[in-house]
Design a protein around this motif. Structure first.
Motif, mmCIF file in Angstrom:
data_model
loop_
_atom_site.group_PDB
_atom_site.id
_atom_site.type_symbol
_atom_site.label_atom_id
_atom_site.label_comp_id
_atom_site.label_asym_id
_atom_site.label_seq_id
_atom_site.Cartn_x
_atom_site.Cartn_y
_atom_site.Cartn_z
ATOM 1 N N GLY A 1 0.789 -1.223 0.000
ATOM 2 C CA GLY A 1 0.000 0.000 0.000
ATOM 3 C C GLY A 1 0.818 1.269 0.000
ATOM 4 N N ASP A 2 2.093 1.199 -0.377
ATOM 5 C CA ASP A 2 2.937 2.396 -0.366
ATOM 6 C C ASP A 2 2.424 3.419 -1.384
ATOM 7 O OD1 ASP A 2 4.184 0.014 0.480
ATOM 8 O OD2 ASP A 2 6.108 1.020 0.526
ATOM 9 N N ILE A 3 2.488 4.690 -1.020
ATOM 10 C CA ILE A 3 2.172 5.770 -1.948
ATOM 11 C C ILE A 3 3.494 6.284 -2.506
ATOM 12 C CG2 ILE A 3 1.176 8.057 -2.216
ATOM 13 C CD1 ILE A 3 -0.739 7.385 0.034
ATOM 14 N N PRO A 4 3.743 6.114 -3.817
ATOM 15 C CA PRO A 4 5.046 6.494 -4.368
ATOM 16 C C PRO A 4 5.247 8.001 -4.385
ATOM 17 C CG PRO A 4 3.549 5.878 -6.130
ATOM 18 C CD PRO A 4 2.838 5.567 -4.845
ATOM 19 N N SER A 5 6.497 8.398 -4.386
ATOM 20 C CA SER A 5 6.832 9.815 -4.498
ATOM 21 C C SER A 5 6.584 10.283 -5.923
ATOM 22 C CB SER A 5 8.297 10.044 -4.118
ATOM 23 O OG SER A 5 8.558 9.579 -2.799
ATOM 24 N N PRO A 6 6.277 11.567 -6.109
ATOM 25 C CA PRO A 6 6.060 12.077 -7.468
ATOM 26 C C PRO A 6 7.312 11.877 -8.327
ATOM 27 C CG PRO A 6 5.307 13.652 -5.826
ATOM 28 C CD PRO A 6 6.068 12.602 -5.085
ATOM 29 N N GLY A 7 7.099 11.674 -9.615
ATOM 30 C CA GLY A 7 8.225 11.472 -10.522
ATOM 31 C C GLY A 7 8.179 10.098 -11.158
ATOM 32 N N GLN A 8 9.137 9.867 -12.047
ATOM 33 C CA GLN A 8 9.172 8.612 -12.783
ATOM 34 C C GLN A 8 10.011 7.538 -12.101
ATOM 35 O OE1 GLN A 8 10.550 9.556 -16.704
ATOM 36 N NE2 GLN A 8 8.717 10.714 -17.261
ATOM 37 N N ASP A 9 10.869 7.922 -11.183
ATOM 38 C CA ASP A 9 11.721 6.937 -10.519
ATOM 39 C C ASP A 9 10.889 6.115 -9.538
ATOM 40 O OD1 ASP A 9 13.851 7.948 -11.906
ATOM 41 O OD2 ASP A 9 14.432 9.341 -10.316
ATOM 42 N N ARG A 10 11.145 4.822 -9.529
ATOM 43 C CA ARG A 10 10.377 3.905 -8.688
ATOM 44 C C ARG A 10 11.267 3.335 -7.594
ATOM 45 N NH1 ARG A 10 8.975 -1.479 -8.112
ATOM 46 N NH2 ARG A 10 6.747 -1.929 -7.801
ATOM 47 N N ALA A 11 10.858 3.572 -6.348
ATOM 48 C CA ALA A 11 11.583 3.021 -5.202
ATOM 49 C C ALA A 11 10.943 1.704 -4.803
ATOM 50 C CB ALA A 11 11.551 4.008 -4.037
#
Length: 563
Positions: free
Chosen positions: A354-364
């Motif tokens: 359920g993580d909410i990703p940070s804005p941008g195209q990079d995926r953590a």
């Protein structure tokens, strides 16, 4: 004998007869010189009349022979035409049988390419269109292709039947040509989806206006009532059907909707962004399937029926585990008896937290992906048929390991039970229940996974997986094939005692939630095979850990067009 020769022969015979009579008359005159001339004339006249009558009879006989000869020639010509028509009919019949077998193989390939016997829109079951009535031409074509025993047919009946079947096949081929979409690889593609308009009204504040899951406290300046409309839940899908590979039929599919991020511009809430839902590649043998891609959670496959909530399954965060997870799984079907079968499925999948990703195209990496291993799931299902009805009982399990920084590990797990039972031919009961831990990525625990004893970035803070239990049930009434009524209830209940012991709950909510339950009633009506109308009422009750309750009522009018 030629006709001219016969006439010549008749003339010669006539002359001979006349000459013979003349001789006889002369002899008679010498023998009876005292006979009267009148008697001689009568004898000559009678003989001449007899000769003329014989010639006439002979000519009539010749005319009859000529007419009979013409009739024989006509019959021979007709028989030749009948034989030619019979040969053409047999050739067309053979071609029709071959086309019917090819059509049957294509239909079998299409049916086996779909893992679910019941059509659905997206990931949710909807009203199933009744099968179209079989036309007279189609029933005759099927019986002709199966070569069933029939009474002898006349030639006209056979020709009429073949012509009717040919017209039927031409119409079907025309339909296929009209619907066919060809890919660059020259294999068949099929587009599908649903246009869905939702008109809604809310009494009470909810987390999402057009397909709400929670009732929450209103923010400043927000009212408690709302009315609006949305097309965001419309969907588009594409399916591809490829060649056989190692004896298996190959296929692939992608499905999108428009419930993604809202645009940051004027009226941007109405311009939902396109969003990838599922995309899978399948290898299907007779009893075994291999599936790879992003798909629904196979260890808990059922969801309540609702046209008001397609963007996310109904009862999300109210006891219905769901998610679209990248996965690889294998399925095998065991046939025990004619009416009993088992399904065994197992595979690996991406651990959703359920993580909410940070804005941008990079995926953590997510907290689950940081463990360096996938999640593991399995399901066993028992299906029993009784006449036209069948019921299914299934059980599933899931396990995954999550790392929440500084080596702090949490074991995530779930046990599930699902049931679908037909009560009568017009009523069905279905349900699903789960018990698990750290299942926020699958909607369990009201999307809350873990608890911290202190500040999460502090290495000394302990982390614990949140235990929760939930489920739902649904009663479906279908008095007509084009009309159904669904009533359902769902509840999700995280363990409040744990939440009080470890007060820090990372989530998107302002306050930790201790219970969420939803009740719904909907009516789905099919005006045509692809036009759906639905009216739904939904009651949502949410409780915060601090003790505050929030209720909301949601009314949704849906118009759907399936293509």
């Amino acid at each position: 004998m030629p006709e001219a020769s016969v006439e010549e022969y008749a003339m010669r015979m006539s002359r001979r007869i006349k000459l013979s009579l003349s001789v006889r008359l002369a002899i008679a005159g010498l023998a009876a010189s005292q006979g009267s001339v009148v008697a001689q004339d009568r004898v000559v006249s009678t003989a001449a009349n007899k000769s003329d009558e014989s010639a006439a009879n002979l000519r009539e006989l010749l005319n009859s022979i000529a007419q009979l000869k013409d009739q024989v020639q006509t019959v021979n010509t007709r028989l030749s035409e009948v034989a030619s028509a019979q040969l053409r009919g047999e050739a067309e019949a053979q071609q029709l049988r071959q086309e019917l077998r090819a059509a049957a193989r294509r239909i079998e390939a299409l049916e086996s390419a779909s893992p679910d016997a019941h059509p659905s829109v997206g990931d949710q079951p909807v009203a199933v269109p009744p099968p179209p009535p079989v036309s007279h031409a189609e029933s005759r074509l099927i019986s002709f292709g199966q070569q069933e025993a029939k009474p002898p047919e006349t030639l006209d009946e056979r020709l009429s039947r073949i012509e009717e079947n040919a017209q039927f096949l031409d119409a079907k081929v025309a339909d296929q040509d009209q619907a066919k979409v060809e890919s660059s690889a020259k294999y068949r593609l099929r587009f599908s989806g649903i246009f869905l308009l939702n008109l809604y009204g809310n009494i009470g504040y909810v987390n999402n206006q057009d397909f709400p899951e929670l009732a929450i406290g209103p923010p400043p300046l927000a009212g408690s009532n709302a009315f609006g409309g949305s097309l965001r839940q419309s969907q588009i899908g594409v399916e591809g059907f490829g060649p056989d590979l190692a004896g298996a039929r190959t296929s692939a599919s992608l499905r999108f909707d428009f419930a993604g991020n809202q645009l940051e511009e004027s009226n941007g809430a109405l311009m939902g962004g396109a969003r990838l839902r599922t995309g899978v590649f399948r290898l299907d043998w007779k009893n075994t399937s291999l599936v790879a891609g992003q798909d629904v959670l196979f260890f808990v496959p059922l969801s309540p029926t609702s046209l008001a909530s397609l963007a996310v399954p109904a009862f999300s965060y109210s006891g219905n585990l769901w998610g679209w997870a990248p996965q690889v799984r294998a399925e095998h079907r065991f046939t025990v008896t004619e009416n009993t079968s088992f399904l065994l499925a197992g595979g690996i999948l991406d651990q959703l937290t359920g993580d909410i990703p940070s804005p941008g195209q990079d995926r953590a990496p997510s907290w689950g992906e940081q463990s360096g291993q996938p999640g593991y799931a399995t399901r066993v299902a028992w299906q029993q048929k009784s006449g036209a009805l069948s019921w299914t009982l299934g059980g599933g399990g899931y396990y995954g390991r999550q790392i929440w920084g500084f080596g702090r590990a949490v074991d995530s797990w779930a046990g599930t039970v699902d049931l679908r039972v037909p009560i009568t031919a017009f009523a069905e009961f279905s349900s699903a229940f789960y018990r698990g831990r750290a299942l926020g990525g699958f909607g369990g625990g009201i999307a809350q996974s873990v608890l911290f004893s202190g500040d999460p970035p502090n290495p000394s803070s302990n982390v614990h997986g949140l235990d929760s239990i939930g489920g739902w049930w649904q009663l479906k009434l279908k008095p007509k094939s084009y009309f159904e009524i669904n009533t359902a209830f769902g509840i999700d209940n995280p363990f409040a005692s744990q939440m009080r012991q470890f007060p820090v709950v990372p989530s998107e909510y302002d306050e930790p939630l201790a219970k969420n339950q939803t009740w719904l009633l909907n009516f789905i009506y099919q005006t045509r095979s692809n036009i759906l109308l639905s009216l739904e009422y939904r009651r949502i009750s949410s409780r915060e850990l601090a003790g505050d309750y929030y209720d909301a009522n949601h009314i949704n009018l849906s118009l759907g067009y399936i293509f």
